[in-house]
Design an enzyme around this catalytic site. Structure first.
Site, PDB file in Angstrom:
ATOM      1  N   ASN A   1      -6.071   3.315  -5.522  1.00 51.95           N
ATOM      2  CA  ASN A   1      -6.483   3.596  -4.158  1.00 51.95           C
ATOM      3  C   ASN A   1      -7.480   4.766  -4.198  1.00 51.95           C
ATOM      4  OD1 ASN A   1      -6.477   3.679  -1.261  1.00 51.95           O
ATOM      5  ND2 ASN A   1      -4.469   2.695  -1.353  1.00 51.95           N
TER       6      ASN A   1
ATOM      7  N   ASN B   1       0.859  -1.181   0.000  1.00 56.24           N
ATOM      8  CA  ASN B   1       0.000   0.000   0.000  1.00 56.24           C
ATOM      9  C   ASN B   1       0.898   1.234   0.000  1.00 56.24           C
ATOM     10  OD1 ASN B   1      -1.687   2.121   0.447  1.00 56.24           O
ATOM     11  ND2 ASN B   1      -2.623   1.311   2.304  1.00 56.24           N
TER      12      ASN B   1
ATOM     13  N   CYS C   1       0.311   5.508   1.756  1.00 53.85           N
ATOM     14  CA  CYS C   1       0.451   6.006   3.123  1.00 53.85           C
ATOM     15  C   CYS C   1       1.209   7.336   3.091  1.00 53.85           C
ATOM     16  CB  CYS C   1       1.166   4.993   4.001  1.00 53.85           C
ATOM     17  SG  CYS C   1       2.210   3.855   3.083  1.00 53.85           S
TER      18      CYS C   1
ATOM     19  N   GLY D   1     -15.799   4.234  -4.395  1.00 54.08           N
ATOM     20  CA  GLY D   1     -17.128   3.955  -4.928  1.00 54.08           C
ATOM     21  C   GLY D   1     -17.329   4.520  -6.312  1.00 54.08           C
TER      22      GLY D   1
HETATM   23  C1  LIG Z   1     -13.287   1.974   4.520  1.00 57.72           C
HETATM   24  C2  LIG Z   1     -12.150   1.794   3.581  1.00 57.72           C
HETATM   25  C3  LIG Z   1     -10.909   1.417   4.061  1.00 57.72           C
HETATM   26  C4  LIG Z   1      -9.820   1.237   3.215  1.00 57.72           C
HETATM   27  N1  LIG Z   1      -8.616   0.845   3.712  1.00 57.72           N
HETATM   28  C5  LIG Z   1      -7.582   0.571   2.851  1.00 57.72           C
HETATM   29  C6  LIG Z   1      -6.361   0.042   3.330  1.00 57.72           C
HETATM   30  O1  LIG Z   1      -6.176  -0.197   4.515  1.00 57.72           O
HETATM   31  N2  LIG Z   1      -5.365  -0.205   2.425  1.00 57.72           N
HETATM   32  C7  LIG Z   1      -5.521   0.020   1.082  1.00 57.72           C
HETATM   33  O2  LIG Z   1      -4.612  -0.252   0.309  1.00 57.72           O
HETATM   34  N3  LIG Z   1      -6.692   0.512   0.597  1.00 57.72           N
HETATM   35  C8  LIG Z   1      -7.713   0.793   1.451  1.00 57.72           C
HETATM   36  N4  LIG Z   1      -8.902   1.265   0.950  1.00 57.72           N
HETATM   37  C9  LIG Z   1      -9.038   1.493  -0.497  1.00 57.72           C
HETATM   38  C10 LIG Z   1      -9.708   0.322  -1.188  1.00 57.72           C
HETATM   39  O3  LIG Z   1      -8.944  -0.844  -1.078  1.00 57.72           O
HETATM   40  C11 LIG Z   1      -9.920   0.634  -2.671  1.00 57.72           C
HETATM   41  O4  LIG Z   1      -8.682   0.862  -3.293  1.00 57.72           O
HETATM   42  C12 LIG Z   1     -10.799   1.848  -2.901  1.00 57.72           C
HETATM   43  O5  LIG Z   1     -11.796   1.933  -1.917  1.00 57.72           O
HETATM   44  C13 LIG Z   1     -11.460   1.839  -4.267  1.00 57.72           C
HETATM   45  O6  LIG Z   1     -12.265   0.726  -4.455  1.00 57.72           O
HETATM   46  P1  LIG Z   1     -13.874   0.726  -4.184  1.00 57.72           P
HETATM   47  O7  LIG Z   1     -14.444   1.879  -4.897  1.00 57.72           O
HETATM   48  O8  LIG Z   1     -14.353  -0.607  -4.692  1.00 57.72           O
HETATM   49  O9  LIG Z   1     -14.022   0.834  -2.699  1.00 57.72           O
HETATM   50  C14 LIG Z   1      -9.993   1.467   1.813  1.00 57.72           C
HETATM   51  C15 LIG Z   1     -11.239   1.844   1.338  1.00 57.72           C
HETATM   52  C16 LIG Z   1     -12.318   2.016   2.191  1.00 57.72           C
HETATM   53  C17 LIG Z   1     -13.638   2.438   1.625  1.00 57.72           C
END
Ligand SMILES: Cc1cc2nc3c(=O)[nH]c(=O)nc-3n(C[C@H](O)[C@H](O)[C@H](O)COP(=O)(O)O)c2cc1C
Ligand SMILES: Cc1cc2nc3c(=O)[nH]c(=O)nc-3n(C[C@H](O)[C@H](O)[C@H](O)COP(=O)(O)OP(=O)(O)OC[C@H]3O[C@@H](n4cnc5c(N)ncnc54)[C@H](O)[C@@H]3O)c2cc1C
Ligand SMILES: Cc1cc2nc3c(=O)[nH]c(=O)nc-3n(C[C@H](O)[C@H](O)[C@H](O)COP(=O)(O)OP(=O)(O)OC[C@H]3O[C@@H](n4cnc5c(N)ncnc54)[C@H](O)[C@@H]3O)c2cc1C
Ligand SMILES: Cc1cc2nc3c(=O)[nH]c(=O)nc-3n(C[C@H](O)[C@H](O)[C@H](O)COP(=O)(O)O)c2cc1C
Ligand code: FES
Ligand code: FES
Lengths: 245, 298, 298, 245
Positions: free
Chosen positions: B186, B123, B126, B211
C-alpha cells in the site's frame, strides 16, 4: 502547487465574480484548473477568457467558491492545471448555448461570428450579456427574454446556419439540447460538469461510462455522447454512491 | 506463450488494476477490464457510506504523488450495482474491503462474495481504532484474527494487502499467513507543504505516497516476503512500464497491480503492458510467465 | 538578517552535511565546512574497523537513489585524526556513532567527545542484534536505554537519528525524549533488480532509499513529531534546493541536513542554499529564520 | 544499470585482456565506467579506446577483474557511467607516461604526434608497445628498454618539446614524475587512481584533500596537485582508515 497574483476582481452579479491573473502555461477554451483555497478546499473552475491575464468567473456556493470569489488584487491564487480537452475551434459561424455559470467557459469562443443563447433562472442571474452581439436571452421566469429553457430558443433557430454549436450548463439542460440536436447535426460539443476530486483521471469521481470527464473531457462531441448512456441519467456522488438524475 | 498466472484465482495475464484508482464506478471497471486488465480490484469498501476527505485529495509533483482520499465509498450495500456492471466484462473483479475488526471485515467479505466477486482483498492499511496513527495491519494479532475469520466465512480466495509503514514486514506476513496471497504494498505515509501558503497541500495533511518513488520499497517487500515465506505475492507500487512489472515478477510477484501510472499513461497502459510483456518473453525465449516468478531471489 | 539556529549547539546557518556522505576523510569535511555548511555530521563510526559491503554500494536511476555502504568505517580509534583535520575549519563537527547496545554507544560517544566534536548523533538505524531485519531504533526500550546512558556519560548535546522504517514514530520519539534533538529521517529500506542480469543491483541486496523520493516521508515525520512532541527536530531526506529546505523548516525543523543532493549539485550546494535562503527571507520580509520554524503546523 | 554486448575479447598478456563493445554515450579520454560483475563486485575501469566499439583493458587481480576479463563475445557487460573529468586535448606534440595497466587510459591520446614512456615490472608486463611509434621502454628489471623507473627515462628527455604531458600509473610513480616536473612546466596532467566505491562523488572513499577523484578527477593538472598535499602521501582504505603511502 502553482500560484499567481490576482490582477483584478470584478463582481458581475449578486454572487458571481470575475477574476483576472497571469498564467504561464497556455490555456485553451474549455480547459479548467483546480483552484485551491488553502485550508478550505479545492474546486474545478473554467476560463471565461484564455488570454493573459486570463479570466475566471466564479459563482459563490460553498466555502471554497466564496474564498476564491473574494480574493483581492495582490493576493495569491493557488491552482494546478490547466487540465482537460478543449473545445474544437472553428472559423465560421458559431452558436453558444449556456445556462447559469455554464456560460463562463463558452466566453472564450465569442467573436463577431458568434451567436448565443444565454439562459438563467431570472434576469439577475444572467451574466455576460454585454459581451455578445447576437444574443438570445432565456429566463425560467421570463424576467428577461423568452420565458422557458435554452432548448426552447434553440428550437426557433436554423441550426444549419452554424458551423459549430457549443453547449455548457446543468446536465439536465444539456440533455434536452442533446435530445433535440441528435440526428440533426454532428457539429455540437458539450462541456460536462461532474463532481471532480482529483482532476487528473485517477479517482473515478467524474467518470461517465468509464470515461474520465476531467481527463478525456470535459468537452465531448455529440457523437461521443451517443455511447455514454450515463449522460443525463446517472452519476456518482462524492462518496461514490450512484445517483439517478 | 503462456501469460496465465494463478493467484488463488486464475487470471489471463499478470496485470491487475490496483484498489482506489478508477474503480468506484462500475462502468469504469468494465472499461478497464475490456482494455487489457486481467482483473480489477475495487475501491476499498466499508460498511457505510463515507464522504472521505475534502479536496485537495491528491498532490502531484513529479516524481512525488500523494493522495488522501479518506476511504470515501458508497457503503457496501450501495456497491452491489457497480460490481454487477463491472462483471458484464466477463472478467474477474476482486472486492477490496476495509473495516475496524474481524466481524466488520467478515460481513463485508460475505456481501462482496454474494455480489459475485472472484476474490476478496483485505485492505489492512486503514486506521487502527486503538493505536494513535497506527494501521490495522501493524497489529499482528488483529491481522491474524481478521484473516482467520474472513477465511472461515467465505469460499472465494482472500488476499491480504499489507502496509509498508512497518518495522517488521515478516511478522505481518506471518500474521496473514492464512491468506491465499499477500498484496504488497500500500502507500507510504507522507505529506508536502506548499511554502507560498505555508500550508500542507492535502486537506487531511497526511497522505499516501505512491508511484515511482515507492517502487524500490515495493520490490524490497515483495522480494523479502517471497524469499522468507514462499507465499503467493501480488506486487504493487510504482509500476510504470513493462520493465517495472518484470522486476516485480523476478522479485517474486505472481501478478502485479497498477495504480498511479494511469495518471501519466491512461487506461491504455494495460494493453501496452500486455504487448510489452509478450515482446519481452519472445525476445528472451520465455514461453511461460511462471518461469520468471522469483528468479532474482538468491 | 539572522540565520543562526540553536539545535543544542548554536550554528551559523541551518545547513548541515548529513552522515555518510563525504564525511569519512577529514579533509573533505574541512572543505565542506569551508564552503557553506554550518556543521558536518561524520560518517557513522563504530567500535572497530569495518570494510562494509562490496561494491556495488550505490544504485542511481533518477529519481531512485539507493545505497548499501554497510557501515564501513575505520573504527573509533582510527577516526581521531579525521575529526582533528575537520576541526581546522573552526566550525562544529557532529560525531555520528552506531553500536549494538547502550555500553557500546556510550564508549563511542565518550571518545568522540574527547576528539572535540560539538555534539553526538546516535545512528539508531543499525541492525538490531536480536531482531530479524529490525533496526535498533524500532525497539523503544533499547532506544530509551541508549539515549539515557549516553546522555549521562557526555556533556555535549546528543541527537537521536530515527528510522522511518517504523509503524509508530511517536513511540520512537518518546523513547528518545532525553535527546537534545531528534534527527529525521534515515533512509527507507528498498532494493532494485536489474532485469537483464536478473540480479539485485546492490551486492547487499537490500539498501536504503534516499533523495527526492523520500522527501514527503521526511516532511511527514518532521511535521508529526514536531507537532506532537514539540522537541527540537533536525530534518533530513531529499533536500535538493532551498525550497525543500524551507519546507522542512516550516514543517518544524530547526536545521536540515543534506546528503544525496550532493551527487547532483556538488559541494557548492551549501553556498547555494545559503544565498537562496537569504534571498527568500529578503523577498518575504523575514528577518529571523527562527520565525519560520514550524509555521505550517496547524 | 546499462549493459552492452561484448564485441571482442583479446588477451594481450598473461593476465590482461582488451575488450570491445558499443556504448551509446560518447566517451572522452581519461573517463571511466563502473563495471558490474553481477553477484561478484563492481570496479572502475578506464578506456583504452574511446571510439565505438570502445575498448577497455583489464588486468586480473581479484574476482571482479577476473570476471570482466573473461567476458566472451556475445555476453552482456554491465556498467554505469561514463564518469569523470577527461584529459585536456591538445593538437601539438604529446608525451604520455604510463606504468603498468596505467598505460590503458592514455592510449586514446595516441596519434602520430605522440611520444610515450611505457614502464612495467618486466618485459612480459608491458602492453601496447605495438600501438606507439615514438616509444621509450622502461622495465624495473631491465628485461626490455632502460632498467629503472619512468622518471629515469623522462630525465633524459627535453620536456619543452611537448605541448602536453599525460601521466598515469601507481601513485608513487606519478609522485616521482610530479616532483621532477614541478616548477619545470605547467602543461602536465595526471590521472589518479584511488579506491572507488560509488564513482559519483558521494562516498568519500576516493577523496584527496576534499576533492573527489571520481567526480572532480580522475584527471588533475600539475597545478591542481600543488594544492593537494595528500597526493603521494596518504589516502583512505576501503574501510576509511588513513593509510600512509
Ligand atoms: C488515489 C489513490 C487511492 C487509493 N485508494 C486505495 C484504497 O481504497 N484501498 C487500497 O487498498 N489501496 C488504495 N490505494 C493504494 C493503491 O492501491 C496502491 O497500493 C498504491 O498506490 C501503490 O501502487 P501505485 O504506485 O501503482 O499507485 C490508493 C492509491 C491512490 C493513488
Ligand atoms: C470542469 C468544471 C468547470 C467548472 N467551472 C466553473 C466555473 O467556471 N465557475 C463556477 O462558478 N463553477 C464552476 N464549476 C463548478 C464548481 O466547481 C462548483 O461550483 C464547486 O465545486 C462548488 O464549490 P463550492 O464552493 O460551492 O463548494 P461546496 O459545494 O460547498 O463544496 C465544498 C468543498 O467540498 C468539496 N465537496 C463538495 N461536496 C463534497 C462531498 N460530498 N464530499 C466531499 N467533498 C465535497 C468541494 O469540492 C469543495 O472542496 C465547474 C465545475 C467543473 C466540473
Ligand atoms: C579511475 C580508475 C580507472 C581504472 N582503470 C583501470 C583499467 O583501465 N584497467 C584495469 O585493469 N584497472 C583499472 N583500474 C583499477 C581497477 O579498478 C582495480 O584493479 C580493481 O579495483 C581491483 O579489482 P579486483 O578485481 O582486483 O578486485 P580486488 O582488489 O580483489 O577487490 C574485490 C572487490 O572488492 C572491492 N574491494 C576491494 N578492496 C575492498 C575492501 N577493502 N573493502 C571492500 N571492498 C573492497 C573491489 O572494488 C572489488 O569489488 C582503475 C581504477 C580507477 C580508480
Ligand atoms: C551513501 C550514503 C551513506 C549513508 N550513510 C549513513 C551513515 O553512515 N549514518 C547515518 O546515520 N546515515 C547515513 N545515510 C543516511 C543520510 O544521512 C540521510 O539520512 C539520508 O540519505 C536522507 O537524506 P538525503 O536524501 O539528503 O540523502 C547515508 C546515506 C547515503 C546516501
Ligand atoms: S476527477 Fe478524478 S477521475 Fe476525474
Ligand atoms: S568513489 Fe565515492 S566519492 Fe569518489
Amino acid at each position: 502547487m502553482n500560484h499567481s497574483i490576482v490582477y483584478s476582481n470584478v463582481r458581475i452579479n449578486e454572487s458571481t465574480h470575475s477574476l483576472r491573473f497571469f498564467m504561464e502555461s497556455p490555456v485553451h477554451p474549455g480547459q479548467f484548473i483546480m483552484i485551491w483555497a488553502p485550508g478550505i478546499g479545492e474546486i474545478p473552475i473554467s476560463f471565461s477568457s484564455v488570454n493573459n491575464p486570463v479570466e475566471i468567473t466564479v459563482k459563490i456556493y460553498g466555502e471554497p467558491s466564496k474564498y476564491i470569489a473574494n480574493l483581492m488584487p495582490g493576493e495569491k491564487i493557488f491552482y494546478r492545471g490547466p487540465y482537460g480537452r478543449p473545445f474544437t475551434g472553428v472559423t465560421g459561424k458559431k452558436l453558444i448555448i449556456g445556462a447559469g455559470t455554464g456560460i463562463a467557459p463558452l466566453m472564450p469562443l465569442v467573436d463577431n461570428m458568434t451567436s448565443a443563447i444565454l439562459s438563467a433562472k431570472t434576469k439577475n442571474d444572467l451574466i455576460f450579456t454585454d459581451r455578445i452581439k447576437n444574443l438570445y436571452v432565456v429566463t425560467d421566469d421570463g424576467t428577461l427574454g423568452i420565458k422557458g429553457f435554452a432548448v426552447d430558443a434553440l428550437k426557433q433557430m436554423d441550426i444549419n446556419e452554424f458551423d459549430m454549436i457549443y453547449v455548457c450548463g446543468p446536465e439536465i439542460m444539456m440533455k434536452s439540447v442533446y435530445d433535440y440536436l441528435l440526428n440533426k447535426t454532428d457539429r455540437v460539443e458539450f462541456s460536462l460538469e461532474r463532481p471532480m476530486k482529483c482532476g487528473i483521471g485517477i479517482c473515478d469521481s467524474c467518470s461517465i461510462n468509464g470515461i474520465q470527464v476531467c481527463r478525456d473531457g470535459p468537452v465531448f462531441s455529440i457523437k461521443d455522447l451517443k455511447n455514454m448512456d450515463e449522460f443525463g441519467r446517472t452519476r456518482l456522488s462524492f462518496s461514490g454512491k450512484r445517483i439517478y438524475l | 506463450m503462456n501469460l496465465n498466472v494463478d493467484i488463488g484465482i486464475k487470471i489471463s495475464n499478470p496485470f491487475i488494476l490496483a484498489s482506489g484508482i478508477l474503480d468506484e464506478n462500475g462502468y469504469t471497471m468494465k472499461r478497464i477490464l475490456e482494455n487489457g486488465a486481467a482483473a480489477v480490484v475495487t475501491k476499498s469498501i466499508g460498511t457505510s457510506e463515507r464522504q472521505g476527505y475534502n479536496p485537495p485529495i491528491i498532490y502531484e509533483n513529479d516524481p512525488v504523488f500523494l493522495n488522501a482520499v479518506g476511504l470515501s465509498n458508497p457503503g457496501i450495500d450501495n456497491f452491489k450495482d457497480e460490481v454487477k456492471i463491472a462483471l458484464e466484462s466477463g472478467r474477474p473483479v476482486i472486492g477490496s474491503i476495509f473495516g475496524k475488526d474481524a466481524p466488520e471485515f467478515s460481513e463485508l467479505a460475505k456481501k462482496m462474495e454474494s455480489y459475485g466477486v472472484s476474490a476478496i482483498e483485505l485492505n489492512l492499511s486503514c486506521p487502527h481504532v486503538n493505536g494513535y496513527g497506527m494501521e490495522v495491519g501493524s497489529d499482528p494479532d488483529l491481522v491474524y484474527e481478521i484473516v482467520s475469520e474472513v477465511k472461515s466465512r467465505v469460499k472465494i480466495p482472500v488476499f491480504s494487502k499489507l502496509s509498508p509503514n512497518t518495522s517488521n514486514i515478516l511478522e505481518e506476513a506471518k500474521a496473514a499467513e492464512k491468506s491465499d496471497a499477500l498484496v504488497l504494498i500500500n502507500t507510504l505515509k507522507g505529506m508536502e507543504i506548499d511554502i507560498a501558503s505555508k500550508k500542507p497541500v492535502l486537506s487531511n495533511v497526511y497522505g499516501g505516497l505512491s508511484g515511482k518513488c515507492i517502487k524500490p520499497v515495493g520490490i524490497r517487500y515483495v522480494y523479502e516476503v517471497k524469499k522468507e515465506t514462499g507465499k503467493t505475492v501480488i506486487g504493487v507500487g510504482g509500476i510504470e512500464n513493462v520493465n517495472d512489472a518484470i522486476e516485480y515478477i523476478m522479485a517474486g510477484a505472481s501478478a502485479v497491480q497498477i495504480g498511479t501510472a494511469i495518471y501519466r499513461h491512461g487506461i491504455k497502459i494495460f494493453n501496452e503492458l500486455n504487448s510489452g510483456l509478450i515482446e519481452y518473453m519472445d525476445k528472451n525465449g520465455i514461453s511461460n510467465i511462471n518461469d520468471m516468478i522469483g528468479v532474482a531471489i538468491a
